[in-house]
Design a protein around this motif. Structure first.
Motif, PDB file in Angstrom:
ATOM      1  N   SER A  96       0.818  -1.216   0.000  1.00  0.00           N
ATOM      2  CA  SER A  96       0.000   0.000   0.000  1.00  0.00           C
ATOM      3  C   SER A  96       0.852   1.267   0.000  1.00  0.00           C
ATOM      4  O   SER A  96       0.309   2.374  -0.073  1.00  0.00           O
ATOM      5  CB  SER A  96      -0.918   0.002   1.232  1.00  0.00           C
ATOM      6  N   ASN A  97       2.153   1.111   0.056  1.00  0.00           N
ATOM      7  CA  ASN A  97       3.065   2.252   0.112  1.00  0.00           C
ATOM      8  C   ASN A  97       3.659   2.511  -1.275  1.00  0.00           C
ATOM      9  O   ASN A  97       4.509   1.764  -1.750  1.00  0.00           O
ATOM     10  CB  ASN A  97       4.177   1.961   1.126  1.00  0.00           C
ATOM     11  N   ILE A  98       3.216   3.556  -1.923  1.00  0.00           N
ATOM     12  CA  ILE A  98       3.646   3.831  -3.285  1.00  0.00           C
ATOM     13  C   ILE A  98       5.133   4.122  -3.368  1.00  0.00           C
ATOM     14  O   ILE A  98       5.788   3.836  -4.397  1.00  0.00           O
ATOM     15  CB  ILE A  98       2.827   5.004  -3.885  1.00  0.00           C
ATOM     16  N   ASN A  99       5.725   4.657  -2.303  1.00  0.00           N
ATOM     17  CA  ASN A  99       7.156   4.960  -2.320  1.00  0.00           C
ATOM     18  C   ASN A  99       8.020   3.694  -2.335  1.00  0.00           C
ATOM     19  O   ASN A  99       9.137   3.713  -2.858  1.00  0.00           O
ATOM     20  CB  ASN A  99       7.533   5.830  -1.132  1.00  0.00           C
ATOM     21  N   ILE A 100       7.516   2.606  -1.774  1.00  0.00           N
ATOM     22  CA  ILE A 100       8.228   1.332  -1.858  1.00  0.00           C
ATOM     23  C   ILE A 100       8.202   0.815  -3.290  1.00  0.00           C
ATOM     24  O   ILE A 100       9.207   0.313  -3.800  1.00  0.00           O
ATOM     25  CB  ILE A 100       7.626   0.305  -0.882  1.00  0.00           C
ATOM     26  N   TRP A 101       7.056   0.942  -3.949  1.00  0.00           N
ATOM     27  CA  TRP A 101       6.966   0.513  -5.348  1.00  0.00           C
ATOM     28  C   TRP A 101       7.890   1.336  -6.233  1.00  0.00           C
ATOM     29  O   TRP A 101       8.495   0.802  -7.180  1.00  0.00           O
ATOM     30  CB  TRP A 101       5.526   0.608  -5.841  1.00  0.00           C
ATOM     31  N   ARG A 102       8.003   2.615  -5.950  1.00  0.00           N
ATOM     32  CA  ARG A 102       8.936   3.433  -6.718  1.00  0.00           C
ATOM     33  C   ARG A 102      10.363   2.916  -6.549  1.00  0.00           C
ATOM     34  O   ARG A 102      11.130   2.850  -7.512  1.00  0.00           O
ATOM     35  CB  ARG A 102       8.860   4.901  -6.276  1.00  0.00           C
ATOM     36  N   TYR A 103      10.708   2.564  -5.335  1.00  0.00           N
ATOM     37  CA  TYR A 103      12.061   2.071  -5.069  1.00  0.00           C
ATOM     38  C   TYR A 103      12.328   0.753  -5.796  1.00  0.00           C
ATOM     39  O   TYR A 103      13.365   0.592  -6.452  1.00  0.00           O
ATOM     40  CB  TYR A 103      12.281   1.894  -3.562  1.00  0.00           C
ATOM     41  N   ILE A 104      11.404  -0.186  -5.692  1.00  0.00           N
ATOM     42  CA  ILE A 104      11.584  -1.471  -6.368  1.00  0.00           C
ATOM     43  C   ILE A 104      11.684  -1.269  -7.876  1.00  0.00           C
ATOM     44  O   ILE A 104      12.509  -1.891  -8.557  1.00  0.00           O
ATOM     45  CB  ILE A 104      10.427  -2.430  -6.026  1.00  0.00           C
ATOM     46  N   SER A 105      10.847  -0.376  -8.404  1.00  0.00           N
ATOM     47  CA  SER A 105      10.814  -0.129  -9.845  1.00  0.00           C
ATOM     48  C   SER A 105      12.094   0.511 -10.355  1.00  0.00           C
ATOM     49  O   SER A 105      12.550   0.210 -11.466  1.00  0.00           O
ATOM     50  CB  SER A 105       9.627   0.768 -10.202  1.00  0.00           C
ATOM     51  N   LEU A 106      12.680   1.399  -9.568  1.00  0.00           N
ATOM     52  CA  LEU A 106      13.817   2.185 -10.045  1.00  0.00           C
ATOM     53  C   LEU A 106      15.172   1.711  -9.533  1.00  0.00           C
ATOM     54  O   LEU A 106      16.206   2.086 -10.115  1.00  0.00           O
ATOM     55  CB  LEU A 106      13.615   3.654  -9.664  1.00  0.00           C
ATOM     56  N   TYR A 107      15.177   0.888  -8.493  1.00  0.00           N
ATOM     57  CA  TYR A 107      16.447   0.390  -7.971  1.00  0.00           C
ATOM     58  C   TYR A 107      16.640  -1.111  -8.186  1.00  0.00           C
ATOM     59  O   TYR A 107      17.744  -1.555  -8.510  1.00  0.00           O
ATOM     60  CB  TYR A 107      16.592   0.707  -6.475  1.00  0.00           C
ATOM     61  N   ILE A 108      15.590  -1.897  -8.012  1.00  0.00           N
ATOM     62  CA  ILE A 108      15.755  -3.356  -8.055  1.00  0.00           C
ATOM     63  C   ILE A 108      15.702  -3.892  -9.482  1.00  0.00           C
ATOM     64  O   ILE A 108      16.625  -4.565  -9.935  1.00  0.00           O
ATOM     65  CB  ILE A 108      14.703  -4.059  -7.180  1.00  0.00           C
ATOM     66  N   ILE A 109      14.638  -3.584 -10.226  1.00  0.00           N
ATOM     67  CA  ILE A 109      14.506  -4.131 -11.584  1.00  0.00           C
ATOM     68  C   ILE A 109      14.021  -3.079 -12.604  1.00  0.00           C
ATOM     69  O   ILE A 109      13.075  -3.317 -13.354  1.00  0.00           O
ATOM     70  CB  ILE A 109      13.563  -5.359 -11.611  1.00  0.00           C
ATOM     71  N   PRO A 110      14.684  -1.942 -12.667  1.00  0.00           N
ATOM     72  CA  PRO A 110      14.244  -0.923 -13.631  1.00  0.00           C
ATOM     73  C   PRO A 110      14.386  -1.383 -15.082  1.00  0.00           C
ATOM     74  O   PRO A 110      13.622  -0.955 -15.950  1.00  0.00           O
ATOM     75  CB  PRO A 110      15.160   0.265 -13.340  1.00  0.00           C
ATOM     76  N   ASP A 111      15.361  -2.251 -15.346  1.00  0.00           N
ATOM     77  CA  ASP A 111      15.551  -2.735 -16.717  1.00  0.00           C
ATOM     78  C   ASP A 111      14.397  -3.603 -17.186  1.00  0.00           C
ATOM     79  O   ASP A 111      14.074  -3.634 -18.380  1.00  0.00           O
ATOM     80  CB  ASP A 111      16.875  -3.496 -16.847  1.00  0.00           C
ATOM     81  N   LEU A 112      13.729  -4.295 -16.255  1.00  0.00           N
ATOM     82  CA  LEU A 112      12.564  -5.101 -16.635  1.00  0.00           C
ATOM     83  C   LEU A 112      11.361  -4.214 -16.925  1.00  0.00           C
ATOM     84  O   LEU A 112      10.580  -4.489 -17.840  1.00  0.00           O
ATOM     85  CB  LEU A 112      12.224  -6.108 -15.529  1.00  0.00           C
ATOM     86  N   VAL A 113      11.207  -3.154 -16.146  1.00  0.00           N
ATOM     87  CA  VAL A 113      10.139  -2.195 -16.431  1.00  0.00           C
ATOM     88  C   VAL A 113      10.384  -1.562 -17.797  1.00  0.00           C
ATOM     89  O   VAL A 113       9.457  -1.393 -18.596  1.00  0.00           O
ATOM     90  CB  VAL A 113      10.063  -1.103 -15.344  1.00  0.00           C
ATOM     91  N   LEU A 114      11.644  -1.233 -18.069  1.00  0.00           N
ATOM     92  CA  LEU A 114      12.000  -0.659 -19.369  1.00  0.00           C
ATOM     93  C   LEU A 114      11.664  -1.620 -20.501  1.00  0.00           C
ATOM     94  O   LEU A 114      11.106  -1.209 -21.529  1.00  0.00           O
ATOM     95  CB  LEU A 114      13.496  -0.344 -19.395  1.00  0.00           C
ATOM     96  N   GLU A 115      11.973  -2.902 -20.327  1.00  0.00           N
ATOM     97  CA  GLU A 115      11.701  -3.877 -21.378  1.00  0.00           C
ATOM     98  C   GLU A 115      10.211  -4.004 -21.648  1.00  0.00           C
ATOM     99  O   GLU A 115       9.789  -4.172 -22.795  1.00  0.00           O
ATOM    100  CB  GLU A 115      12.280  -5.242 -20.995  1.00  0.00           C
ATOM    101  N   ARG A 116       9.408  -3.926 -20.615  1.00  0.00           N
ATOM    102  CA  ARG A 116       7.959  -4.074 -20.786  1.00  0.00           C
ATOM    103  C   ARG A 116       7.307  -2.816 -21.317  1.00  0.00           C
ATOM    104  O   ARG A 116       6.390  -2.879 -22.143  1.00  0.00           O
ATOM    105  CB  ARG A 116       7.315  -4.470 -19.442  1.00  0.00           C
ATOM    106  N   HIS A 117       7.760  -1.634 -20.886  1.00  0.00           N
ATOM    107  CA  HIS A 117       7.025  -0.406 -21.213  1.00  0.00           C
ATOM    108  C   HIS A 117       7.852   0.685 -21.878  1.00  0.00           C
ATOM    109  O   HIS A 117       7.294   1.737 -22.233  1.00  0.00           O
ATOM    110  CB  HIS A 117       6.392   0.172 -19.949  1.00  0.00           C
TER     111      HIS A 117
END
Length: 257
Positions: A96-117
């Motif tokens: 429920s914490n959007i700031n955690i999702w931002r962290y996971i998206s931009l620090y843990i697997i940003p390259d996978l988000v890039l590949e998808r979108h």
């Protein structure tokens, strides 16, 4: 695992840094702060590669529809994301914490988000309801089927995937974005998903077997009707409970219209 957070301003700076460094694996790894984060990254990237291979094999042997490849990616990887984060003690309050999702998206697997979108900021951090990892995690959470094992109710991942892969991206948006003004009613939404699946042939028939209409219109109408009726009815005390409440939502269109 302690989940770090990233606010909007810091997320923008991180995103620009990723662009400058071409989302390189070596750069991403160099900025992770703990072995737990690196382990999480390895598990998620390995899972992503495996599900892409599974999807391609399914398309090549005719078991999966090529036109739904991106949606299959969301479903298959969403389930893996859910399982892996759960193994790292990821909880509902974390989700429920959007700031955690931002962290996971931009620090843990940003390259996978890039590949998808691609380089679309909204799927990384800028629009909360469009952050890809958050969306597919909640879609799977809200769709999660269960089974009894050793007298205990447990998550049934394979069953969940079997259910949701019958749908498409329109369902993701309608389920996650229109589940209620007071937050997600998990058991209620799971029953809605179950009846979407169980009554899918009836739904298609109602719309003259035009899936392009039924898959867009019906989930939207059901979710909007649900939000309106929650102002008047409590599903837990409805005749027939949650199942009876959802049945009446569907019957409003499929039987009484």
């Amino acid at each position: 695992m302690e989940w770090l957070e990233l606010n909007q301003v810091d997320a923008r700076e991180r995103y620009e840094s990723l662009l400058e460094n071409d989302f390189r694996d070596s750069y991403i790894l160099s900025t992770l702060t703990s072995q737990s984060e690196k382990k999480l990254r390895y598990q998620l990237t390995d899972a992503y590669e495996e599900i892409i291979s599974q999807i391609n094999d399914g398309i090549n042997n005719g078991k999966l529809n090529y036109s739904k490849k991106k949606y299959y990616t969301d479903c298959y990887f969403g389930i893996e994301l859910f399982k892996i984060l759960r193994s790292f003690k990821f909880q509902l309050h974390d989700a429920s914490n959007i700031n955690i999702w931002r962290y996971i998206s931009l620090y843990i697997i940003p390259d996978l988000v890039l590949e998808r979108h691609g380089q679309k900021e909204k799927y990384f951090y800028s629009i909360p309801n469009r952050i890809w990892l958050r969306t597919i995690w909640w879609y799977c959470m809200l769709s999660m089927q269960t089974q009894i094992v050793d007298n205990k109710k447990v998550y049934a991942y394979d069953k969940t995937l079997k259910v949701i892969q019958e749908f498409n991206t329109d369902y993701i948006l309608n389920i996650v974005d229109r589940s209620g003004s007071d937050g997600f009613r998990i058991q209620l939404v799971r029953e809605i998903i179950t009846q979407f699946y169980e009554r899918r042939e009836e739904i298609k028939k109602y719309f003259n077997n035009d899936a392009s209409i039924s898959d867009k219109e019906f989930p939207r109408k059901i979710m909007l009707l649900n939000v309106a009726r929650l102002e008047v009815y409590e599903p837990m005390t409805y005749d027939g409970g949650i199942k009876g409440y959802v049945k009446d939502l569907f019957d409003f269109y499929l039987v009484n219209s």
